[in-house]
Scaffold this active site. Structure first.
Site, PDB file in Angstrom:
ATOM      1  N   LYS B  73       0.846  -1.195   0.000  1.00 28.11           N
ATOM      2  CA  LYS B  73       0.000   0.000   0.000  1.00 28.11           C
ATOM      3  C   LYS B  73       0.883   1.247   0.000  1.00 28.11           C
ATOM      4  O   LYS B  73       1.934   1.262   0.659  1.00 28.11           O
ATOM      5  CB  LYS B  73      -0.906  -0.016   1.235  1.00 28.11           C
ATOM      6  CG  LYS B  73      -1.961   1.096   1.254  1.00 28.11           C
ATOM      7  CD  LYS B  73      -2.862   0.960   2.494  1.00 28.11           C
ATOM      8  CE  LYS B  73      -3.920   2.039   2.559  1.00 28.11           C
ATOM      9  NZ  LYS B  73      -4.786   1.918   3.749  1.00 28.11           N
ATOM     10  N   SER B 148      -9.784   2.218   2.855  1.00 27.40           N
ATOM     11  CA  SER B 148      -8.908   2.928   1.947  1.00 27.40           C
ATOM     12  C   SER B 148      -7.959   2.040   1.141  1.00 27.40           C
ATOM     13  O   SER B 148      -7.410   2.498   0.141  1.00 27.40           O
ATOM     14  CB  SER B 148      -8.064   3.928   2.741  1.00 27.40           C
ATOM     15  OG  SER B 148      -7.173   3.266   3.626  1.00 27.40           O
ATOM     16  N   SER B 172      -9.769  -0.080   7.070  1.00 28.77           N
ATOM     17  CA  SER B 172      -9.161   0.065   5.742  1.00 28.77           C
ATOM     18  C   SER B 172      -8.550  -1.202   5.157  1.00 28.77           C
ATOM     19  O   SER B 172      -8.305  -1.257   3.963  1.00 28.77           O
ATOM     20  CB  SER B 172      -8.095   1.166   5.756  1.00 28.77           C
ATOM     21  OG  SER B 172      -8.711   2.420   5.712  1.00 28.77           O
TER      22      SER B 172
END
Lengths: 95, 482, 476
Positions: B73, B148, B172
């Site tokens: 990420k 996210s 997330s």
């Protein structure tokens, strides 16, 4: 509860943000909606409760006073938008 | 069968049997990325050349994960490869150091395929708030992948990476895993070092794996978990092997099902699929009981107050001086700060900074921030009460399945409700895992959340593993274009 | 009304840099100089994702300072973030302590013209220093150097117990000496490692306290005294003219000798303090506290008593020597070498303090051992005290072993009676008038003769012997 436009501008200043005139109302409305929802926390009786600042239970997480210098100090400067004499360049600071 | 379709433990078996090489694996994924990225848009940066180069010289003796690719990420600092947090602010930022988790990944001699898309600074639940554009859900390209960590979950679901490292502040990791039909774990706060994770909300953030199945999840947790003297909130605990008890079953295990998490706001099909899975646990010998945990709305309010307060402070360092975006036009120092921040941050980030600044500001601190920290104690106590009786709690991960792109991002409050089922776990620091437990009538995956006791990862992994084996989700359902 | 009708209330906030080897939250060296931005790392440069880890020594030093100033040590303490934007503050927040400082409720004693006075210490907390702003050659830009960012500080807040610039000066000097004694800070004001902000208010005697102003940017003891005197007078003038004191933050201008408003109360900063989520709690157990207490050295008060009782030094001299850790340590070492505390004290009280004042330095170029050796040479009669003064000057110019100096310069005292007798006879022969004068009752003539003999021997003759032999000859 009614958040005023001036409050939004004051908060934006604290946060070093500029909100365009035409966006102020949207920010104001959003903040107000969220805070109105957030007021639900007032339904909890917290008279005898301490605050929980975090969920780590670490006590005295301490480091010995031993030097270990970072090797790539050059890399630390590489992202600087503007620099001079290995320092970060900014507009003149007036006291 | 294509290599990219395999799980990591399947790839390792083939590597150990010398059926395949690390280079073949990496090339298989790179080809897959090149084929799918234009539709999915899961990546911010693809490190194709470095990955292939590295895959040619892998010493398999270093570790059993040597030569296994991974996606990261884009809020986890990687030395030499830009870390953008999907923000204009950090569009060209190259970290001078590796996050502790990256040190661990590199020590295994694993291969990074690239940096994965996300909501800007991890603020969002749909990955629509990325400066680089929205990621699409592989199950239906018109739908959001969640957020996210939408880029991570979509990349794993679309077989563009075998697994990914992501971060979870209020859901997330778990929520996009649920919406993309993959496995996502948020470890107990302190189990995985946060050093090098660009902070959103320091007391809530935790790095966790997104994987194709539970065994891979346990393996990746083995790699990243552990004490770090660079993170003062890191827990000093002996190293564990999280794969050890995976197959031990649930006989005698006490499962609590908090009824409030199956109420009005939750989609009927979501409820049904999860209840079916709970029935399965009963049949397999677990003791299941309905219980009460009436804190969801309060938790969401506490979450937004604390997360935004911490974020407003954490994001102060983006001031246009040492790194990151600097406005082109400014007359003085104040304008340099204000213009750089106002132009460099997206609307949702600014919205949360404003909220966070407000709740910390003079006159409101006690009513919001301090009060929220006390309610946090209350929520903690409620969980503690339940965990005296139960080993795990089961809830939905997301109130709904994946929804259409562009349909919710106009109303922030409505969007925040997507975090309803996941945030309380972050507030109290507990571990939670999301596994797919079926699809709805439109073929969109449904995620089930298993919440464990503090540092009870072994237990929730075991519970998750069993359902996974019985439900055979990966065999039964595939994203639409496979 | 005159100044005498007013009372001033003064409180001080002192920032002292701790002399740890590394910064407060990272392992970067604190001992720097030279190239900017070289003693930095992702933590003190506030790179995204970097996290602080507290230096154990910082806690120990702060607790030490707390114990030395009679504070209570908090069993539970934490760090907080103080949020504001400034280019020398890379995180845009300073990690400090807000409502749970490490040390609270202490006091120190100072000597004033009205006797001993207790000054309360409200609190001592730990925090990080900011970076430095430099200016470019053209004066159009500022340049940020973060070498100092993250250097540990303690902030020592006094109660508003001080009443004059004199008292404030005495308090600051006492505080500085305490911190130097316990070796937690070198307190170099000129280098900014010891800084003070001053809160001042005035009120008519018998009335309620006035509104206070805060003054910043004083860089020496002298400028603090000046700023306080200026601040008091300015406030009295305002009140006398019917004006109102505003709760402002003022910047002292040393050149102009006046203050300017930095910040008015209306735009007072809202620092949005909240508990630092990246750090755990600090708990100083009784065991740890006692361990730290045991490491405290002998304090100035104790040394003073010892000097008076054991070494029979005058109280005045003892006070001056212990007021500076440097002088006091110098005294201790030199005394150990020569076993003559009175003589060491005399050298300090006269020559060393004179050099300190003339050269505006604290430290002598030579070591206390060398002064001790010099005194040994005097006590043994190897050199006279007038030669000793010359050796002292030589020590200042080029420090080395005093014995070497006198050998090199041929300054060894003539103590041979036969040799001196020859000199005495020669001087008497050359000055018959002085013999007449002496016999006529003019005692001064003896002094003249001794002086002539010293001149002839370039000061090397043993003065006691000279005296004795001249008297013997004159009595003949």
């Amino acid at each position: 509860m009614d958040i005023k436009k001036e409050e939004i501008l004051h908060i934006a200043k604290l946060a070093s943000l500029k909100i365009k005139e035409e966006e102020i109302e949207e920010y104001r409305k959003n903040l107000q909606d969220i805070l109105e929802f957030a007021n639900i926390i007032n339904s909890v009786d917290t008279e005898y409760l301490e605050e929980t600042n975090g969920t780590s239970t670490n006590i005295n997480f301490l480091r010995e006073d031993e030097v270990n210098n970072f090797k790539d100090t050059d890399q630390l400067m590489k992202n600087a938008p503007e620099q001079e004499n290995n320092m970060f360049k900014i507009p003149k600071v007036i006291n | 069968m294509n290599l990219y379709e395999l799980t990591v433990h399947e790839l390792i078996e083939k590597l150990d049997n010398k059926e395949i090489t690390p280079e073949e694996i990496t090339r298989s994924y790179i080809d897959r990325i090149n084929e799918k990225e234009k539709d999915i848009k899961a990546f911010v940066t693809i490190t194709e050349k470095d990955a292939i180069e590295k895959s040619k010289n892998i010493d398999r003796k270093i570790s059993k994960f040597a030569g296994i690719p991974i996606g990261i990420k884009d809020n986890i600092c990687t030395k030499g490869v830009r870390t953008t947090c999907s923000s204009k602010m950090l569009e060209n930022f190259i970290s001078p150091y590796d996050a502790t988790v990256m040190d661990k990944i590199n020590a295994q001699n694993m291969i990074t395929l690239g940096k994965l898309n996300m909501d800007e600074f991890a603020m969002g639940a749909s990955t629509e708030y990325s400066y680089f554009g929205a990621t699409k859900n592989p199950w239906n390209l018109n739908k959001v992948p969640g957020g996210s960590s939408g880029g991570s979950a979509a990349a794993v679901a679309a077989d563009m990476v075998p697994w990914a490292l992501s971060s979870d502040t209020g859901g997330s990791v778990r929520q996009p895993a649920a919406l993309c039909g993959v496995v996502g774990l948020k470890p107990t706060y302190g189990l995985v070092s946060r050093y090098g994770l660009v902070a959103f909300a320091s007391s809530l953030d935790q790095i966790g794996p997104i994987t194709k199945d539970v065994e891979d999840c346990a393996n990746l947790l083995n790699i990243i978990a552990g004490y770090d003297n660079k993170d003062s909130t890191s827990a000093k605990l002996p190293q564990k092997d999280y794969t050890k008890n995976l197959k031990n079953g649930v006989k005698g295990l006490k499962i609590g099902v908090p009824k409030e998490f199956f109420g009005e706001g939750i989609n009927e099909e979501v409820k049904e699929k999860i209840k079916n899975t709970i029935e399965l646990y009963k049949e397999l010998g677990a003791e299941v009981e309905e219980c009460s945990l009436d804190i969801a709305d309060e938790a969401l309010a506490v979450y937004y107050i604390i997360a935004c307060a911490e974020a407003s402070s954490n994001l102060g360092r983006f001031d246009g001086i040492r790194y990151g975006y600097r406005a082109k036009n400014f007359e003085n120092l104040d304008e340099l700060f204000i213009n750089s921040r106002s132009e460099g941050f997206g609307a949702e980030v600014k919205r949360r900074i404003i909220l966070g600044t407000y709740v910390l500001s003079s006159g409101y601190y006690d009513a919001y921030y301090k009060k929220a920290q006390k309610v946090r104690t209350f929520i903690k106590q409620e969980f503690e009460k339940l965990f005296k009786k139960y080993d795990v709690l089961i809830t939905p991960t997301s109130p709904t399945v994946a929804y259409d792109i562009g349909t919710r991002s106009t109303n922030p409050l409505e969007m925040y409700l997507a975090d309803l089922c996941t945030v309380s776990v972050n507030i109290v620091g507990l571990p939670g895992i999301s596994i797919p437990c079926g699809v709805d009538k439109n073929g969109l995956p449904i995620g089930m959340q298993i919440i464990g006791k503090s540092f009870g990862e072994e237990t929730i992994l075991k519970v998750a593993y069993l359902a996974e084996q019985k439900l055979e989700f990966r065999n039964k359902y595939k994203p639409e274009y496979k | 009304m005159s100044r005498e009708d007013y009372e001033a209330i003064i409180g001080l906030e002192v920032h002292a840099e701790l002399s740890t080897k590394t910064k407060i939250f990272c392992s970067c060296e604190t001992n720097f100089g030279g190239k900017p931005n070289t003693h930095v790392c992702p933590v003190c440069m506030a790179m995204p994702g970097a996290l602080p880890v507290l230096n154990k020594k910082v806690v120990e030093y702060a607790v030490k300072a707390g114990l030395a100033t009679n504070c209570e040590i908090a069993p539970y303490s934490k760090n907080d973030r103080k949020n504001y934007f400034y280019p020398d503050l890379p995180k845009s927040y300073q990690i400090s302590q807000f409502d749970k400082p490490l040390c609270v409720g202490g006091k120190i004693e100072i000597e004033t013209e009205h006797g001993t006075k207790q000054i309360g210490i409200t609190r001592i907390h730990i925090e990080e220093d900011a970076g430095k702003l430099n200016h470019d050659d053209y004066g159009r830009n500022s340049l940020v150097d973060l070498n100092r960012a993250g250097v540990p500080l303690i902030e020592i807040v006094s109660e508003p117990d001080l009443r004059s610039s004199k008292e404030a000066d005495t308090y600051l000097k006492k505080l500085k000496s305490i911190l130097q004694y316990i070796e937690v800070s070198d307190c170099k004001m000129e280098e900014g490692s010891f800084r003070a902000d001053v809160n001042v208010s005035v009120h008519k005697k018998g009335e309620a306290f006035g509104t206070r102003t805060e003054m910043k940017n004083m860089s020496s003891f002298r400028s603090i005294t000046r700023a306080i005197d200026y601040g008091i007078q300015r406030q009295i003038d305002v009140v006398e003219n019917g004006g109102k004191i505003e709760q402002d933050t003022l910047r002292w201008d040393e050149v102009e000798g006046r203050t300017y408003v930095m910040r008015s109360k209306e735009d007072a900063q809202d620092y949005r303090y909240f508990p630092e989520p990246d750090l755990g709690t600090i708990e100083v157990s009784d065991e740890w506290k006692e361990e730290i207490r045991k490491s405290l050295p002998e304090m100035p008060e104790q040394r003073k008593t010892r000097y008076i009782e054991e070494f029979k030094l005058p109280e005045y001299d003892s006070n001056i020597i212990v007021s500076s850790k440097y002088l006091s340590d110098f005294f201790e070492v030199a005394t150990k070498v020569c076993n003559n505390p009175k003589s060491v004290s005399n050298w300090i009280m006269t020559d060393i303090i004179r050099v300190q004042n003339e050269e505006a330095v604290e430290k002598m170029p030579f070591s206390p051992e060398q002064l001790g050796q010099l005194i040994v040479l005097i006590d043994k009669g190897t050199i006279s005290s007038s030669i000793a003064k010359k050796v002292f000057e030589e020590l200042l110019k080029q420090p080395r072993n005093p014995e070497e100096i006198i050998k090199e310069k041929g300054w060894i005292q003539i103590s041979d009676e036969g040799e001196i007798k020859e000199i005495v006879k020669k001087i008497l022969e050359d000055n018959p008038g002085s013999i007449t004068d002496y016999k006529a009752g003019k005692d001064r003539a003896l002094g003249f003769l001794v002086g002539q003999a010293m001149k002839a021997t370039k000061g090397k003759a043993n003065p006691q012997l000279l005296n004795k032999l001249f008297l013997e000859e004159l009595k003949k």
